[in-house]
Design a protein around this motif. Structure first.
Motif, PDB file in Angstrom:
ATOM      1  N   LEU A  58      -1.913  17.633 -67.420  1.00  0.00           N
ATOM      2  CA  LEU A  58      -2.857  18.738 -67.559  1.00  0.00           C
ATOM      3  C   LEU A  58      -2.531  19.884 -66.611  1.00  0.00           C
ATOM      4  CD1 LEU A  58      -6.276  16.862 -67.882  1.00  0.00           C
ATOM      5  CD2 LEU A  58      -4.916  17.878 -69.710  1.00  0.00           C
ATOM      6  N   PHE A  59      -1.967  19.570 -65.439  1.00  0.00           N
ATOM      7  CA  PHE A  59      -1.703  20.578 -64.418  1.00  0.00           C
ATOM      8  C   PHE A  59      -0.219  20.664 -64.092  1.00  0.00           C
ATOM      9  CE2 PHE A  59      -5.837  18.565 -63.767  1.00  0.00           C
ATOM     10  CZ  PHE A  59      -6.657  19.645 -64.052  1.00  0.00           C
ATOM     11  N   LYS A  60       0.607  20.475 -65.119  1.00  0.00           N
ATOM     12  CA  LYS A  60       2.043  20.395 -64.850  1.00  0.00           C
ATOM     13  C   LYS A  60       2.626  21.700 -64.341  1.00  0.00           C
ATOM     14  CE  LYS A  60       3.423  20.853 -69.746  1.00  0.00           C
ATOM     15  NZ  LYS A  60       2.181  20.489 -70.409  1.00  0.00           N
ATOM     16  N   GLN A  61       1.970  22.831 -64.629  1.00  0.00           N
ATOM     17  CA  GLN A  61       2.492  24.095 -64.106  1.00  0.00           C
ATOM     18  C   GLN A  61       2.477  24.095 -62.585  1.00  0.00           C
ATOM     19  OE1 GLN A  61       1.718  27.781 -66.132  1.00  0.00           O
ATOM     20  NE2 GLN A  61       1.268  28.859 -64.221  1.00  0.00           N
ATOM     21  N   ASN A  62       1.500  23.407 -61.982  1.00  0.00           N
ATOM     22  CA  ASN A  62       1.384  23.395 -60.534  1.00  0.00           C
ATOM     23  C   ASN A  62       1.735  22.054 -59.892  1.00  0.00           C
ATOM     24  OD1 ASN A  62       0.243  26.123 -59.674  1.00  0.00           O
ATOM     25  ND2 ASN A  62      -1.105  25.588 -61.362  1.00  0.00           N
ATOM     26  N   LEU A  63       1.783  20.981 -60.691  1.00  0.00           N
ATOM     27  CA  LEU A  63       2.097  19.661 -60.148  1.00  0.00           C
ATOM     28  C   LEU A  63       3.349  19.041 -60.774  1.00  0.00           C
ATOM     29  CD1 LEU A  63      -1.475  18.039 -60.001  1.00  0.00           C
ATOM     30  CD2 LEU A  63      -0.193  19.100 -58.122  1.00  0.00           C
ATOM     31  N   GLY A  64       3.990  19.771 -61.690  1.00  0.00           N
ATOM     32  CA  GLY A  64       5.100  19.194 -62.437  1.00  0.00           C
ATOM     33  C   GLY A  64       6.437  19.204 -61.731  1.00  0.00           C
ATOM     34  N   SER A  65       6.566  19.961 -60.665  1.00  0.00           N
ATOM     35  CA  SER A  65       7.831  20.037 -59.948  1.00  0.00           C
ATOM     36  C   SER A  65       8.221  18.677 -59.382  1.00  0.00           C
ATOM     37  CB  SER A  65       7.714  21.060 -58.810  1.00  0.00           C
ATOM     38  OG  SER A  65       8.761  20.913 -57.881  1.00  0.00           O
ATOM     39  N   SER A  66       9.517  18.454 -59.307  1.00  0.00           N
ATOM     40  CA  SER A  66      10.006  17.197 -58.729  1.00  0.00           C
ATOM     41  C   SER A  66       9.603  17.054 -57.263  1.00  0.00           C
ATOM     42  CB  SER A  66      11.528  17.109 -58.853  1.00  0.00           C
ATOM     43  OG  SER A  66      12.156  18.198 -58.184  1.00  0.00           O
ATOM     44  N   ASP A  67       9.206  18.159 -56.645  1.00  0.00           N
ATOM     45  CA  ASP A  67       8.735  18.086 -55.262  1.00  0.00           C
ATOM     46  C   ASP A  67       7.512  17.185 -55.137  1.00  0.00           C
ATOM     47  OD1 ASP A  67      10.716  19.863 -54.553  1.00  0.00           O
ATOM     48  OD2 ASP A  67       9.396  21.622 -54.557  1.00  0.00           O
ATOM     49  N   PHE A  68       6.784  17.013 -56.249  1.00  0.00           N
ATOM     50  CA  PHE A  68       5.564  16.209 -56.228  1.00  0.00           C
ATOM     51  C   PHE A  68       5.777  14.784 -56.723  1.00  0.00           C
ATOM     52  CE2 PHE A  68       3.953  20.603 -56.554  1.00  0.00           C
ATOM     53  CZ  PHE A  68       3.139  20.632 -55.425  1.00  0.00           C
ATOM     54  N   ASP A  69       7.017  14.417 -57.040  1.00  0.00           N
ATOM     55  CA  ASP A  69       7.269  13.059 -57.525  1.00  0.00           C
ATOM     56  C   ASP A  69       6.763  12.011 -56.533  1.00  0.00           C
ATOM     57  OD1 ASP A  69       8.452  14.115 -59.768  1.00  0.00           O
ATOM     58  OD2 ASP A  69      10.509  13.622 -59.187  1.00  0.00           O
ATOM     59  N   GLN A  70       6.856  12.316 -55.255  1.00  0.00           N
ATOM     60  CA  GLN A  70       6.443  11.366 -54.216  1.00  0.00           C
ATOM     61  C   GLN A  70       4.936  11.124 -54.221  1.00  0.00           C
ATOM     62  OE1 GLN A  70       6.668  12.881 -50.194  1.00  0.00           O
ATOM     63  NE2 GLN A  70       6.242  14.988 -50.848  1.00  0.00           N
ATOM     64  N   ASN A  71       4.171  12.024 -54.874  1.00  0.00           N
ATOM     65  CA  ASN A  71       2.711  11.949 -54.831  1.00  0.00           C
ATOM     66  C   ASN A  71       2.104  11.221 -56.027  1.00  0.00           C
ATOM     67  OD1 ASN A  71       3.360  15.034 -53.599  1.00  0.00           O
ATOM     68  ND2 ASN A  71       2.042  13.715 -52.361  1.00  0.00           N
ATOM     69  N   PHE A  72       2.947  10.635 -56.878  1.00  0.00           N
ATOM     70  CA  PHE A  72       2.462   9.910 -58.057  1.00  0.00           C
ATOM     71  C   PHE A  72       3.079   8.520 -58.076  1.00  0.00           C
ATOM     72  CE2 PHE A  72       1.952  14.343 -59.041  1.00  0.00           C
ATOM     73  CZ  PHE A  72       0.777  14.402 -59.774  1.00  0.00           C
ATOM     74  N   ALA A  73       2.247   7.520 -58.394  1.00  0.00           N
ATOM     75  CA  ALA A  73       2.750   6.145 -58.431  1.00  0.00           C
ATOM     76  C   ALA A  73       1.857   5.291 -59.323  1.00  0.00           C
ATOM     77  CB  ALA A  73       2.797   5.560 -57.019  1.00  0.00           C
ATOM     78  N   PRO A  74       2.375   4.172 -59.825  1.00  0.00           N
ATOM     79  CA  PRO A  74       1.566   3.267 -60.654  1.00  0.00           C
ATOM     80  C   PRO A  74       0.430   2.645 -59.853  1.00  0.00           C
ATOM     81  CG  PRO A  74       3.915   2.801 -60.885  1.00  0.00           C
ATOM     82  CD  PRO A  74       3.777   3.731 -59.726  1.00  0.00           C
ATOM     83  N   ILE A  75      -0.611   2.234 -60.552  1.00  0.00           N
ATOM     84  CA  ILE A  75      -1.800   1.675 -59.916  1.00  0.00           C
ATOM     85  C   ILE A  75      -1.475   0.416 -59.111  1.00  0.00           C
ATOM     86  CG2 ILE A  75      -2.464   0.236 -61.885  1.00  0.00           C
ATOM     87  CD1 ILE A  75      -4.924   2.350 -59.819  1.00  0.00           C
ATOM     88  N   GLN A  76      -0.425  -0.302 -59.504  1.00  0.00           N
ATOM     89  CA  GLN A  76      -0.061  -1.512 -58.759  1.00  0.00           C
ATOM     90  C   GLN A  76       0.288  -1.183 -57.305  1.00  0.00           C
ATOM     91  OE1 GLN A  76       1.132  -0.674 -61.760  1.00  0.00           O
ATOM     92  NE2 GLN A  76       0.130  -2.255 -63.029  1.00  0.00           N
TER      93      GLN A  76
END
Length: 464
Positions: free
Chosen positions: A232-250
């Motif tokens: 939904l917010f990929k324009q502001n969160l889609g950069s690879s710089d933010f890859d570290q901020n997303f992870a699976p629920i496990q």
């Protein structure tokens, strides 16, 4: 920020789907005559809870009254169809007078029955609300900690725009095909929200590492490796710089057990429609699905936090994005601060809030049996209160927020954490036993349609 809030090192926010306050928590204090142990912020004597009473009703097209009722015991699919939730139907639900007649300008919450009856042949279902016995996790947490009985959705409409307000304080987005940029009200698989989120504000102010904030997802979007929030917010969160901020629920469960969660965590449930899972329940409580998987999921998150080594430094927040067309009796809140000066979709000025939804604060610093709300006449809590509270708690200079007037005027809720020392008790909640295999549903929800449509859009983009 209160001195007690400074004892909190981990804030965890779980946003669920499409239930009004009355639908899942309306009977919470029915056994005490809607009197909790204590009111916080808006102090009353004796304490009051804005719950359901048996004399509340809606009318049908002939003017007959249809009263609220307790959902049949063990029936965890109430209502059995997905109610209308788009803007024009919310206007009918909220602005139809209880005495009948045409939709007016004063919110009386009298049109839920008529609106539901316009499409479904069992309209009394919309007046049913779950008992605490059937939703023991949500109700157990609300009663053992603190619940807000006047927390409103930010927009009188649907999921995507309310989640946009919870992320960015507005729902400004660009239409993929037409290029139209405006504040959106109804869901659209063609719209990408374009203004910065509070996660961007954190990152731009030195709080951008995986130790500062994370978004943990239960599933990725079909056709690309984004979860719902990032999509939904990929324009502001889609950069690879933010890859570290997303992870699976496990990973969330692993870190909770180790006491190594980031300062600020946002959780996504399982939406329940991916690949071969067509029509199978998610854990998001979205009608018309069975709410049992949602109860199980919330308990799992609570147990992970309350049994972890960082429990005494944790605040767990549960909210729902919007009411999803389900009945609520408290009038929709007025006089909301528009986030921008420009009218949005349908000419809506974003000058009212949405329908009341659940919000529960869970922490050993929160008094049991407490209910909180802002005093009458003051700006009420809505989703932007979460933004304002988190940014203040993380010591971001208000001058650097730049998220619009709704966030600027949002009240914060740190006063609810008012105990002088953490509680030694850890309340136990028990989830209902879910049918096995996971229950299927006869009708997929509006959210499922949007998931499917956005997935096909991404697939089409790849194949151009």
């Amino acid at each position: 920020m209160s001195q007690i809030m400074s004892q909190i090192k981990h804030v965890v926010h779980l946003m669920l789907e499409n239930r009004s306050f009355d639908n899942v928590l309306g009977w919470l204090y029915a056994d005490t005559g809607n009197q909790p142990a204590v009111n916080l912020i808006d102090v009353q004597s004796p304490p009051q809870f804005n719950g359901l009473t048996s004399d509340l009703y809606n009318i049908d097209a002939d003017g007959n009254k249809h009263f609220v009722s307790v959902a049949p015991p063990g029936n965890l699919t109430v209502p059995p169809f997905d109610p209308y939730e788009v803007f024009k139907h919310v206007q009918i639900q909220c602005y139809t007078p209880l005495q009948g007649g045409t939709v007016g300008t004063t919110p009386e919450m009298g049109g839920f029955y008529i609106d539901y009856a316009s499409a479904f042949d069992s309209p009394d279902d919309i007046m049913m609300a779950y008992s605490p016995a059937d939703l023991p996790v949500l109700n157990g947490l609300a009663r053992n900690f603190s619940v807000c009985d006047k927390w409103y959705a930010s927009v009188p409409s649907q999921t995507f725009c309310n989640r946009a307000f919870a992320a960015a304080g507005n729902s400004v987005g660009k239409h993929w095909l037409t290029g139209t940029t405006q504040g959106w009200v109804d869901n659209s698989f063609m719209v990408d929200f374009t203004l910065p989120t509070h996660w961007n504000v954190l990152s731009e102010n030195g709080k951008g590492t995986s130790q500062d904030w994370m978004i943990y997802y239960s599933q990725l979007w079909w056709a690309h490796n984004y979860c719902l929030t990032r999509d939904l917010f990929k324009q502001n969160l889609g950069s690879s710089d933010f890859d570290q901020n997303f992870a699976p629920i496990q990973q969330f469960y692993t870190q909770a057990a180790a006491g190594t969660l980031p300062s600020y965590t946002f959780l996504e449930p399982d939406w329940g429609l991916m690949y071969w899972k067509l029509g199978i329940n998610g854990s998001d409580y979205h009608p018309p699905g069975n709410v049992c998987p949602g109860e199980t999921f919330v308990k799992q998150v609570y147990d992970a936090l309350s049994q972890g080594p960082a429990w005494n430094e944790t605040l767990f927040i549960i909210t729902f994005d919007e009411h999803g067309g389900t009945y609520d009796h408290v009038p929709i809140a007025q006089k909301a601060a528009p986030p921008t000066n420009d009218p949005g979709q349908y000419g809506f000025g974003f000058d009212t809030f949405g329908v009341r939804v659940p919000a529960i604060l869970i922490s050993p610093w929160v008094p049991a049996g407490s209910v909180f709300r802002m005093p009458e006449g003051q700006t009420p809590f809505d989703h932007t209160s979460l933004i304002a509270t988190v940014l203040s708690w993380m010591q971001i200079d208000r001058a650097q927020w730049n998220l619009g007037e709704r966030v600027n005027q949002a009240p914060t809720f740190e006063q609810v954490l008012n105990l002088t020392s953490p509680r030694q008790d850890v309340p136990v909640v028990t989830a209902p036993v879910c049918p096995q295999p996971a229950p299927t549903i006869a009708q997929i929800s509006d959210l499922h349609h949007l998931i499917m449509a956005r997935s096909w859009r991404h697939l089409a983009s790849k194949n151009k």
